[in-house]
Each structure stands twice: as C-alpha cells, then as structure tokens.
Write an enzyme that holds these catalytic residues in place. Structure first.
Site, PDB file in Angstrom:
ATOM      1  N   GLU A  19      45.066  40.976  48.058  1.00 21.45           N
ATOM      2  CA  GLU A  19      43.995  40.421  48.898  1.00 21.45           C
ATOM      3  C   GLU A  19      43.572  39.028  48.440  1.00 21.45           C
ATOM      4  OE1 GLU A  19      41.036  43.544  50.292  1.00 21.45           O
ATOM      5  OE2 GLU A  19      41.938  44.543  48.571  1.00 21.45           O
ATOM      6  N   SER A 197      41.542  45.702  52.853  1.00 24.13           N
ATOM      7  CA  SER A 197      41.961  44.840  53.956  1.00 24.13           C
ATOM      8  C   SER A 197      43.101  45.456  54.765  1.00 24.13           C
ATOM      9  CB  SER A 197      42.370  43.445  53.447  1.00 24.13           C
ATOM     10  OG  SER A 197      41.261  42.774  52.897  1.00 24.13           O
ATOM     11  N   SER A 339      34.106  38.873  59.604  1.00 22.59           N
ATOM     12  CA  SER A 339      33.776  40.092  58.866  1.00 22.59           C
ATOM     13  C   SER A 339      32.547  40.782  59.444  1.00 22.59           C
ATOM     14  CB  SER A 339      33.533  39.780  57.392  1.00 22.59           C
ATOM     15  OG  SER A 339      34.702  39.309  56.774  1.00 22.59           O
TER      16      SER A 339
END
Length: 371
Positions: A19, A197, A339
């Site tokens: 990530e 993720s 997000s």
C-alpha cells in the site's frame, strides 16, 4: 517577546507494504489540508526498501496523475533516533550526521505491514514520541483480520464466518484447509490476512471449487503468507468513522456511509476504490433510523474493544437477514480525496482541515508510555 514557534509535525508516508502508493496519496492530501499557520510540516518518506528520507513538502507530487500512482523515490537520507528526543538525524555523505529540529508529534500515514501493524508504533513508543493513531497492540491486532475477528467475537460483536489459513497449514494440511473452506458454502472472499486497500483479494463464487480456492489462496499469499477466507454475506456495505473522544470522553462516531460498487466490478477492489470514479458513496447511508443507530453504536463498541486511539474506520455488512456484521476495523484509514473516512466526517460537521487538526491535538495530549 519571542514569537512562539509552530508545532512541528513529522508526516511519515510510503513504507515497505503493497500500500506504499496509497500512503503517498494520503500524505499529499493531508499536507494540502494541514494548517501551516499553526503547524510546521516535516515530510518524511520511507522508500519501498525501507530507507527513510527527508522528502519534498510539495503535495502535488503525491497525487494520482493520469492513473499513475506516486511513490517515495528519494531525498536526503535520515537516520532513526534511538533516544527519547525524537530528533531525526540528517545523513549527508562525507559529513557528520546533523540532528533535525525536534518534532512534537508524528503523523504516520502508513498503511499495511510495517506501518499500520504496530511495528512503527513500537519504534515511536521506544523513543518517547507522541504519534497519531492506535498503539502497538491495537494496531497489530486490528491489522490481522483473524485476530481482529476473534477479539471482536469475544466481546460479543457479530462478525462473519471465516477460515484462517496459516503458512504451516497451507504447506502441510492443504486438503483439510480446502475442506474447511468448502464448509463455508457459497461465495467466499480470499484475502491476505494483514493487507488493506483490497490488494490481493479474490472473489470465489463456490467455496467447494477447490481449484479456484487454491488459486485464490496462492494469489493472496503473494502479499501475506497468512490468509483469511471469509464467507460472503448477502447485504449492503456500510462504513462508519470513529474518533477518540476529547479529554477522556466516549468516542465520537460519524454518520454511516454506504458503498455502491460500480457496474463491472465483482466487489470493492483496488481499482474500484482508487482508479475508477464510477463507485459511489451515499452519505449518510439510507438506513432505517434504528439500524443507523445500531451501526454507530457497534462502531464505537468495536473501537473500544480493540483498544483503538485517535481514529478508526469500521466496515460493516447490513445483511439481508437484518443483522449488522462487523467486517473490518482500520486504524489508519485512507485520507485520499475519494476516501470514505474524511467524507463521512465532513457530512457529520467536521471538515478535512479540522479533522487533521483534531487528530494532531489528540496525539499531543496523549501521555507517553503505558496508558
């Protein structure tokens, strides 16, 4: 009268996990929003190889551009402090190390192993540095989906059915593992146990399809030797943001959001999250009032059960059976423009800049050592 200096915040990003790029995007977003009248930012990148560098403070270089993800490529080398001063050392070839000005608080915007799993939190504890987010055990247990589910279940919080696949079990007891997965029946999701993720996740339509399950486990093992296989839950994907309460108060919880996965995606995978603008969030989620309240209460309960500090995002399934299941808890959720966490708080009355400010101020009030 001498002018009071700004609070010095070390923003740490990148890291050795898969990530890495998302961490960079998060850091760029946060540095764009941080109040530079109050805070002096010390941007510290960690390369994929684990080298710490003093990076550029320009957040534009940490944005997704034309589908290309950013990364930490270089900068002035830093040595880690191993005293209780939390002063990083600048290391220039051919000269003696030079201590940077001492930082007041660290904002570790790292996702995945070696950042969100308690390892770097342990370093900060050893050097007596205040930092944003959960402590060592909470970070580690929340990062490991197997232990997370066990701890939540032990506190009476409902989670979905799953099978844990350790490296030893997969190498030596593969048939038993596949039989256990088959017993889940129906659709299963195969995931690295300690990644986020949606990296390395596969959806397998039939748990009894041993060949497909084995291939999915092997794909997940490319990211983590420990794998979790979760039974699919028919229902809606709901998320909720949690912030540590102020001055010892109970946690604050945002309005819930619902994820609507774009057509063409089997589930909310990496591309659907970050590279496609087709997936959407409904904020607040269109839920019956009693269900929305149940989700918010469970989000706070999960935060407390895992011993979280600072912030967390709790992910749920609102099942077709009417039950609410906790799927995951993320102790360092993404802060990218797409997000859910900052969007949920904005809908709850706390904008991006105020959210970053609150996280820093909460960390500054935290005492060091055992709490």
């Amino acid at each position: 009268m001498a002018e009071q200096r700004k609070i010095r915040v070390a923003v740490v990003f990148g890291g050795r996990s898969s990530e890495h790029e998302i961490s960079c995007v998060t850091a760029g977003s946060v540095m764009s929003a941080i109040d530079t009248d109050r805070y002096e930012v010390v941007p510290i990148g960690i390369t994929r190889e684990g080298n710490w560098v003093l990076s550029a403070a320009d957040p534009r270089g940490l944005a997704i551009t034309d589908g290309t993800l950013p990364s930490v490529k270089g900068g002035t080398a830093l040595a880690l402090p191993f005293d209780t001063g939390a002063a990083f050392l600048e290391v220039a070839p051919g000269s003696a190390p030079r201590a940077l000005d001492q930082v007041d608080v660290v904002l570790p915007l790292l996702h995945g192993p070696f950042g969100e799993d308690g390892t770097i939190q342990g370093l900060f504890e050893m050097i007596g540095a205040r930092y944003v987010g959960a402590g060592v055990f909470s970070s580690s247990a929340s990062m490991d989906k197997v232990f997370m589910k066990a701890l939540l279940t032990g506190q009476g919080i409902r989670t979905g059915r799953y099978v844990a696949v350790t490296d030893r079990a997969w190498r030596g007891e593969r048939k038993r593992v596949l039989d256990d997965v088959a017993a889940l029946a129906g659709v299963v999701f195969v995931k690295p146990a300690r990644a986020g993720s949606s990296i390395g996740i596969s959806r397998v339509p039939d748990a009894a399809d041993a060949e497909a399950v084995a291939a999915a486990i092997e794909a997940a093992r490319e990211h983590d030797p420990k794998v979790i296989v979760e039974a699919g839950i028919s229902g809606r994907e709901i998320e909720c943001g949690v912030l540590e309460g102020v001055d010892g108060a109970a946690p604050d919880v945002s309005v819930p959001a619902e994820i609507h996965v774009a057509e063409g995606f089997d589930f909310y995978d990496f591309e659907a999250k970050y590279l496609s603008d087709s997936s959407t969030l409904s904020i607040p989620a269109d839920l019956p009032a009693d269900v929305a309240e149940r989700v918010r209460r469970l989000a706070a309960d999960a935060f407390e059960a895992m011993g979280c500090e600072g912030l967390a995002r709790v992910d749920f399934f609102y099942g077709d059976d009417g039950e609410v299941y906790v799927n995951e808890i993320n102790t360092m959720p993404g802060f990218t423009p797409s997000s859910a966490f900052p969007k949920m708080w904005e809908a709850s009355g706390t904008d991006y800049g105020a959210l970053v400010d609150r996280l820093i101020q909460t960390a500054l009030r935290r005492r060091t050592g055992l709490r």
